[in-house]
Scaffold this motif. Structure first.
Motif, short mmCIF file in Angstrom:
data_model
loop_
_atom_site.label_atom_id
_atom_site.label_comp_id
_atom_site.label_asym_id
_atom_site.label_seq_id
_atom_site.Cartn_x
_atom_site.Cartn_y
_atom_site.Cartn_z
N ASN A 97 68.70 86.02 16.06
CA ASN A 97 69.07 85.01 16.10
C ASN A 97 68.94 83.84 17.24
OD1 ASN A 97 71.17 86.63 17.46
ND2 ASN A 97 72.51 85.57 16.06
N SER A 98 68.75 84.53 17.98
CA SER A 98 68.28 83.63 20.07
C SER A 98 66.89 82.75 20.00
CB SER A 98 68.79 84.10 20.64
OG SER A 98 68.17 85.92 20.80
N TYR A 99 66.29 82.31 20.81
CA TYR A 99 65.30 82.08 20.94
C TYR A 99 64.44 82.74 21.93
CZ TYR A 99 61.43 78.93 22.91
OH TYR A 99 60.57 77.85 22.93
N ILE A 100 62.66 83.06 21.16
CA ILE A 100 62.19 84.01 21.91
C ILE A 100 61.16 82.76 23.19
CG2 ILE A 100 60.30 85.18 21.27
CD1 ILE A 100 61.11 86.07 19.03
N TYR A 101 61.41 83.69 24.18
CA TYR A 101 60.47 82.77 24.86
C TYR A 101 58.87 83.37 25.67
CZ TYR A 101 64.88 81.21 27.15
OH TYR A 101 66.34 79.72 26.57
N GLY A 102 58.40 84.57 24.86
CA GLY A 102 57.57 85.33 25.14
C GLY A 102 57.22 86.88 24.80
N LEU A 103 56.93 87.37 24.25
CA LEU A 103 56.72 88.42 23.87
C LEU A 103 55.03 89.27 23.76
CD1 LEU A 103 55.90 87.96 19.70
CD2 LEU A 103 55.49 86.34 21.85
N THR A 104 55.55 90.19 24.01
CA THR A 104 54.22 90.96 24.46
C THR A 104 54.18 92.69 23.09
OG1 THR A 104 52.82 92.27 25.86
CG2 THR A 104 54.68 92.68 26.18
N LEU A 105 53.43 92.93 23.14
CA LEU A 105 52.92 94.21 22.22
C LEU A 105 51.86 95.25 22.33
CD1 LEU A 105 53.63 94.85 19.22
CD2 LEU A 105 50.76 94.41 18.61
N THR A 106 52.73 96.74 22.92
CA THR A 106 52.71 97.25 23.78
C THR A 106 52.23 98.79 22.79
OG1 THR A 106 54.41 99.13 23.51
CG2 THR A 106 54.33 97.42 25.38
N PRO A 107 51.27 99.74 23.50
CA PRO A 107 50.89 100.76 21.86
C PRO A 107 52.15 101.59 20.87
CG PRO A 107 49.83 101.39 23.83
CD PRO A 107 50.66 99.83 24.13
N THR A 108 53.54 101.17 21.29
CA THR A 108 54.05 101.76 20.68
C THR A 108 55.16 100.62 19.80
OG1 THR A 108 55.82 102.40 22.55
CG2 THR A 108 54.15 103.68 21.79
N ARG A 109 55.74 99.66 20.15
CA ARG A 109 56.94 99.45 20.30
C ARG A 109 56.15 97.39 20.57
NH1 ARG A 109 60.41 102.48 21.88
NH2 ARG A 109 58.98 103.29 22.23
N LEU A 110 57.24 96.78 20.03
CA LEU A 110 56.93 94.87 20.15
C LEU A 110 58.11 94.86 20.98
CD1 LEU A 110 56.05 92.24 19.91
CD2 LEU A 110 57.68 92.42 17.89
N VAL A 111 57.91 93.52 22.03
CA VAL A 111 58.99 94.09 23.01
C VAL A 111 59.07 92.43 23.26
CG1 VAL A 111 59.45 93.77 25.56
CG2 VAL A 111 58.17 95.89 24.77
N LEU A 112 59.98 91.68 23.70
CA LEU A 112 60.41 90.20 23.25
C LEU A 112 61.61 89.76 24.31
CD1 LEU A 112 61.82 89.83 19.35
CD2 LEU A 112 59.23 89.01 20.35
N ALA A 113 60.98 88.68 25.15
CA ALA A 113 61.85 87.71 25.90
C ALA A 113 62.56 86.82 25.48
CB ALA A 113 60.90 87.74 26.97
#
Length: 307
Positions: A97-113
């Motif tokens: 429910n909050s803004y996503i400034y950036g994101l990346t995809l590692t081999p095992t997970r999605l990471v959101l700033a």
């Protein structure tokens, strides 16, 4: 100053929110009503298929599928979906429910700033729920960019570039800039590259001074290039970097640069070039479709390069 390169596809309706590409297609995200969603565009002839019809803010390439940030900047809620590149229904991965400034995809997970205050990294393991990965309790700056090299995370916060090792909750500062902000991050298996920018008023920012290289395994950052005009859209190939070098209210240069900052080569000219993706020896990006009487719309360009 030369002419702009030809476009594979264009629309006068809206500026692209994001784009990724593979060996055969580009996938372009839009939030604009009437063009919202994802357009799948054949690189060879520009033929188009609509892949998604909800507002799409950000895209990641995940092999045979796309990871999509669905929502728009006024909604206050974002869902992360996966959708097959061949089409069909999407699958909800997670939501926030909050803004996503950036994101990346590692081999095992999605990471959101993400976060209302921008001081939080969260992760969504494949098949798992959203959990905190790192929280900047001191609120030293908005986490505006995040990338990965394997499970190692690198993120920009204010004037600092941090590294968060795999399995650690304690990041370390790898670079502090003197410019106003980090413009872009890109990486290969051994190095991370960052660009910085300086705000200029009126007219936004266009004085972006430097490109930096950081070894993933440690050691000091190296400034490989300094310019008095802007740098954005940085991406990396086996031996070269590619970026857009722009000034104020004029065409900018599409540039190829060696990894160590040598061999500055102008490949062409464009306006508003972003979202660079390099696949084998083809570089794809989006830009403004028109210049006169003012820049508007979006187009897709593809150029064969020495990567």
């Amino acid at each position: 100053m030369g002419a702009r390169l030809p476009a594979v596809w264009s629309t006068p309706m809206a500026y692209a929110a994001d784009m990724v590409a593979d060996a055969t297609h580009a996938y372009v995200a839009f939030t604009y009503p009437g063009l919202e969603g994802i357009q799948k565009i054949q690189l060879s002839d520009g033929s188009v298929t609509t892949l998604w019809t909800q507002p799409a803010q950000r895209l990641l390439d995940d092999g045979n599928q796309l990871v999509v940030v669905a929502g728009n900047s006024g909604s206050g809620a974002y869902e992360i979906h996966t959708i097959a590149k061949s089409g069909g229904p999407s699958t909800l991965w997670c939501s926030t429910n909050s803004y996503i400034y950036g994101l990346t995809l590692t081999p095992t997970r999605l990471v959101l700033a993400q976060g209302f205050d921008g001081h939080r990294l969260v992760e969504c393991p494949r098949g798992g729920a959203v959990v905190d990965r790192y929280v900047d309790a001191a609120a030293t700056g908005i986490i505006s960019k995040v990338i990965n090299v394997g499970e190692e995370l690198f993120f920009a916060s204010g004037k600092d570039l941090w590294q968060l090792p795999a399995g650690s909750a304690t990041p370390v500062v790898r670079l502090t800039i003197t410019d106003d902000f980090m413009e872009s991050l890109t990486a290969d298996d051994t190095n991370v590259w960052a660009t910085s920018g300086i705000y200029m008023n009126p007219g936004g920012y266009f004085a972006s001074g430097s490109i930096y290289r950081l070894p993933v395994t440690g050691g000091p950052a190296q400034t490989i290039l300094s310019l008095n005009t802007g740098v954005q859209g940085l991406t990396v190939g086996p031996t070269h970097l590619f970026f857009y070098n722009y000034g104020a209210n004029a065409l900018g240069r599409l540039v190829r640069l060696n990894h160590d900052g040598r061999d500055f080569t102008v490949l062409g000219w464009d306006r508003g070039a972003l979202n660079f993706t390099l696949v084998d020896n083809r570089l794809a990006w989006t830009a403004y479709a028109t210049e006169d009487p003012y820049p508007e719309g979006s187009c897709l360009r593809v150029l064969t390069v020495d990567p």
